[in-house]
Structure formats: C-alpha cells, structure tokens
Write a protein that holds these residues in place. Sequence first.
Motif, short mmCIF file in Angstrom:
data_model
loop_
_atom_site.label_atom_id
_atom_site.label_comp_id
_atom_site.label_asym_id
_atom_site.label_seq_id
_atom_site.Cartn_x
_atom_site.Cartn_y
_atom_site.Cartn_z
N ASN A 144 -44.06 62.45 91.88
CA ASN A 144 -44.42 62.34 90.47
C ASN A 144 -43.87 61.07 89.85
O ASN A 144 -44.50 60.47 88.97
CB ASN A 144 -43.88 63.56 89.69
N LEU A 145 -42.68 60.66 90.33
CA LEU A 145 -42.08 59.44 89.79
C LEU A 145 -42.91 58.21 90.11
O LEU A 145 -43.07 57.32 89.27
CB LEU A 145 -40.66 59.28 90.35
N PHE A 146 -43.46 58.16 91.31
CA PHE A 146 -44.26 57.01 91.72
C PHE A 146 -45.75 57.34 91.74
O PHE A 146 -46.52 56.73 92.48
CB PHE A 146 -43.82 56.54 93.11
N ALA A 147 -46.15 58.32 90.93
CA ALA A 147 -47.56 58.71 90.87
C ALA A 147 -48.40 57.58 90.29
O ALA A 147 -47.94 56.78 89.48
CB ALA A 147 -47.72 59.97 90.03
N TYR A 148 -49.66 57.58 90.70
CA TYR A 148 -50.58 56.52 90.26
C TYR A 148 -50.75 56.55 88.74
O TYR A 148 -50.77 55.49 88.09
CB TYR A 148 -51.93 56.70 90.96
N GLU A 149 -50.87 57.75 88.18
CA GLU A 149 -51.07 57.87 86.73
C GLU A 149 -49.88 57.33 85.96
O GLU A 149 -50.02 56.65 84.94
CB GLU A 149 -51.33 59.32 86.35
N ARG A 150 -48.66 57.64 86.45
CA ARG A 150 -47.46 57.16 85.77
C ARG A 150 -47.35 55.64 85.84
O ARG A 150 -47.01 54.99 84.84
CB ARG A 150 -46.22 57.81 86.39
N ILE A 151 -47.60 55.08 87.01
CA ILE A 151 -47.54 53.62 87.16
C ILE A 151 -48.62 52.96 86.31
O ILE A 151 -48.38 51.93 85.65
CB ILE A 151 -47.69 53.23 88.64
N LEU A 152 -49.84 53.56 86.28
CA LEU A 152 -50.92 53.01 85.48
C LEU A 152 -50.58 53.06 83.99
O LEU A 152 -50.85 52.11 83.24
CB LEU A 152 -52.21 53.80 85.74
N ALA A 153 -49.96 54.16 83.56
CA ALA A 153 -49.56 54.27 82.14
C ALA A 153 -48.50 53.23 81.80
O ALA A 153 -48.52 52.64 80.71
CB ALA A 153 -49.04 55.68 81.86
N LEU A 154 -47.58 53.00 82.76
CA LEU A 154 -46.54 52.00 82.52
C LEU A 154 -47.14 50.61 82.42
O LEU A 154 -46.76 49.82 81.54
CB LEU A 154 -45.51 52.06 83.66
N ILE A 155 -48.09 50.32 83.30
CA ILE A 155 -48.75 49.01 83.26
C ILE A 155 -49.57 48.84 81.99
O ILE A 155 -49.60 47.77 81.38
CB ILE A 155 -49.64 48.83 84.52
N SER A 156 -50.23 49.92 81.56
CA SER A 156 -51.05 49.84 80.35
C SER A 156 -50.22 49.65 79.10
O SER A 156 -50.72 49.18 78.07
CB SER A 156 -51.91 51.11 80.21
N ASP A 157 -48.92 50.01 79.15
CA ASP A 157 -48.05 49.82 78.00
C ASP A 157 -47.54 48.38 77.88
O ASP A 157 -47.01 48.01 76.82
CB ASP A 157 -46.83 50.75 78.09
N ILE A 158 -47.70 47.60 78.94
CA ILE A 158 -47.21 46.22 78.90
C ILE A 158 -47.89 45.39 77.82
O ILE A 158 -47.21 44.68 77.05
CB ILE A 158 -47.36 45.57 80.30
N PRO A 159 -49.25 45.43 77.68
CA PRO A 159 -49.88 44.67 76.58
C PRO A 159 -49.37 45.09 75.21
O PRO A 159 -49.13 44.23 74.35
CB PRO A 159 -51.38 44.97 76.75
N ASN A 160 -49.17 46.39 74.99
CA ASN A 160 -48.65 46.84 73.70
C ASN A 160 -47.24 46.31 73.45
O ASN A 160 -46.91 45.90 72.33
CB ASN A 160 -48.65 48.38 73.64
N PHE A 161 -46.44 46.31 74.52
CA PHE A 161 -45.09 45.78 74.38
C PHE A 161 -45.12 44.29 74.06
O PHE A 161 -44.35 43.82 73.20
CB PHE A 161 -44.31 46.02 75.67
N LEU A 162 -46.00 43.54 74.73
CA LEU A 162 -46.09 42.10 74.47
C LEU A 162 -46.54 41.83 73.04
O LEU A 162 -46.01 40.93 72.38
CB LEU A 162 -47.05 41.45 75.47
N VAL A 163 -47.53 42.60 72.56
CA VAL A 163 -47.99 42.43 71.19
C VAL A 163 -46.86 42.73 70.20
O VAL A 163 -46.63 41.98 69.24
CB VAL A 163 -49.21 43.33 70.91
N SER A 164 -46.14 43.83 70.44
CA SER A 164 -45.03 44.18 69.57
C SER A 164 -43.94 43.12 69.60
O SER A 164 -43.34 42.79 68.56
CB SER A 164 -44.44 45.55 69.98
N PHE A 165 -43.69 42.57 70.79
CA PHE A 165 -42.65 41.54 70.92
C PHE A 165 -43.06 40.27 70.18
O PHE A 165 -42.22 39.65 69.50
CB PHE A 165 -42.42 41.24 72.40
N ILE A 166 -44.32 39.88 70.28
CA ILE A 166 -44.81 38.68 69.58
C ILE A 166 -44.73 38.89 68.06
O ILE A 166 -44.30 38.00 67.32
CB ILE A 166 -46.24 38.34 70.02
#
Length: 351
Positions: A144-166
């Motif tokens: 579950n820790l290395f599940a595809y859905e979890r990794i995909l959700a983590l990757i999908s949060d990167i753009p939101n984090f970058l926007v928030s950081f900018i």
Amino acid sequence: MKFITKRNLIITLTIIILLLIAFFILPVSIPIIVAFLTALALDPLVKWVEKKFKWKRKLSVIVNFIVFVGVILFLFFYTVTTLIGRIVHFTKEIPTYLNSLSSVWINTQSKLFQYTVGMPEDIITMLEKEFNGIVDSIRISLINLFAYERILALISDIPNFLVSFIVFMIALFLFMLELPNLKLMFYRHLTDATAQKVHYMMNKLNSVVLGFIKAQLLVSLIILVVSFIGLLLIIPKYAIIMSLVIWIIDVIPILGSIIILAPWSIYQYVSGDFAMGTKLAILAIILLVIRRTIEPKVMGSQIGLSPLPTLIAMFIGLKLFGVLGFFIGPMIVILFNTAREAGIIKLDFKV
C-alpha cells in the motif's frame, strides 16, 4: 428589543464574516497567509539592514529576499539530492537486502520451530497463524505504501505544490515591499488610543517572533549536535549526512527525528543487527526527549511564556490546525496576553 442596536448588528455581522473567512477562505489562502507572517518575521531584519547600511527599503527588501530564497533553495536542493543519493544507493543494494531478509526470515522460522518443540499442536498452529498474519500485514502495508495510486497522487500534488510555492514567493516579496503602507492603511482606521495599544501589541509580537525563531534555532542546533555525536559513535560513515537530514526533518512537530531513526532502527532489527537497531532506537528516544523537554522551556523563555502554557498551546494548536498549529497555538496565547497588557481585553472580574 434593546439588544438590536446598530453597534450589536455591526459586531454580529463582523463575527459572521470572520467565521465565513475562517471556514471557506483561510484553507485555500495558506500560501498567502504564510507569506504575510514570513514578511512580518523578516521585517525587523529588513529595517535593521536599511538602518545599518543606510539603504532604501526597496534595496533592503531585495537583498533580504534574495538571501532568504537562497537559503530555502539550498536547504531544499541539499535535502533532495541527499535523499535521491540514498534512494539510488538503496536500489543498488536491494538484492543484498533481500538476501539478508531471506536469511533472517529462515533463521526466525527455525528459531520459532525450536521454541515450539514439545508444545501442543493447537498452540503451534495458533503461533504460526499469528506469525504469518504479522508478516502478511507488513507485506500489505509495504504494498500500500508503494501502491501505484499513492505514487500517482503524490506526483499529481507536485504541480499544486509548485504553484503554491510560486504564489508564496511572489506574495512574500510584495508583502515585504508594501508592509509599511499596509500598516499605515490599518492605523488610519483606528483612534489614537487604539492605535497606541495596537502599536504596543505589534512591537511585542515582533520581539516574540524573533524570540520564537531564536528558540527554534537553538533547539535545532542542540538536536544537530546530539544526533551528530550519537551517529558518530554508532555509524561514523553516515554521521554527517544523516545528522543533517535529521536536523532538517526534525522541524516536523511530534514526529521529527523519529521519521528517520525509527525505520532505520527497525530495518537493522529485521536485518539481524540487533545492536545497531538498539543504538538507533536509543538515539531516537534521546532526541525525542530533548525536543519535548527543552523546546517548551527554551521557547517559553524566548517568547515570554512559561513552559506549561507553551506546551498546552503547541499541543492544542497542533490538534486544531495541524502542523501550522504548532506555531499558531503559542502565537494566539501571546496575542491574547499582549492584548490584555495593552488594555484591549479586560479580565478584571470576580465570580
């Protein structure tokens, strides 16, 4: 109907608006709020540089902003590169780790069979069932820790984090520039008596913010020194790198260094190195005790609160607001105390 007055209606409307802002606007405005608070924290430094070198505010803001961004990017880059290096090293050593885990698994099973010799078959079956259940739960947790859905959700949060950081960086720079004008606009709507009280509160909060930063820096330096000395005695090869990683991660409330040391200790136990696992576990406990005992005392002395209210404020803030509540809780208590000292809030009553 004496209660329905213009003043009471204004107060009620203001409370409703503040509640709506708290529930609907604040959750999506975290980068801007953090930028404003950071600008307030950096403002004394901006004023000091402006006065020391006789610069205009704009130049002082630009220099301080560049230094602040440089420090943030350096820490981020160093942390990411260190973690990537550890991950690459871990992937190269995966076959060795798997072989050691397999041997540990075989040794554990053989020891279990030795200990259960002579026991009734029902007890042996129950023990095997429980043991296999534990192993299966660990396996499922890892999957579950290395599940595809979890990794995909983590990757999908990167753009939101970058926007928030900018947004945070742009808002921080603009707040640092416009902070004097914002203060003038705010004081323009206050009477002279209220303005004096608010000015007293703002000066108090500025000193508190600086004290808060000093307290966090002092505690973090103690954690860095203790973790470096401990790792130097336990595993000198990784003492510098891992102590720096622990120092950076330790700012996370409640967990802190446990995030690094607990999995590391468990892995050593699983690998069969019980001595190393025990030493790492002891170091994790020492660091946790240091932070939980020294932090309230140091922070209380720097921000003007006794250790008990500081600890209660940090805990309640953490429960109500998450990680940011760890800092918001003491600030609310300090704001209340300064408002009471300034005479804005009066509690002179008897029951």
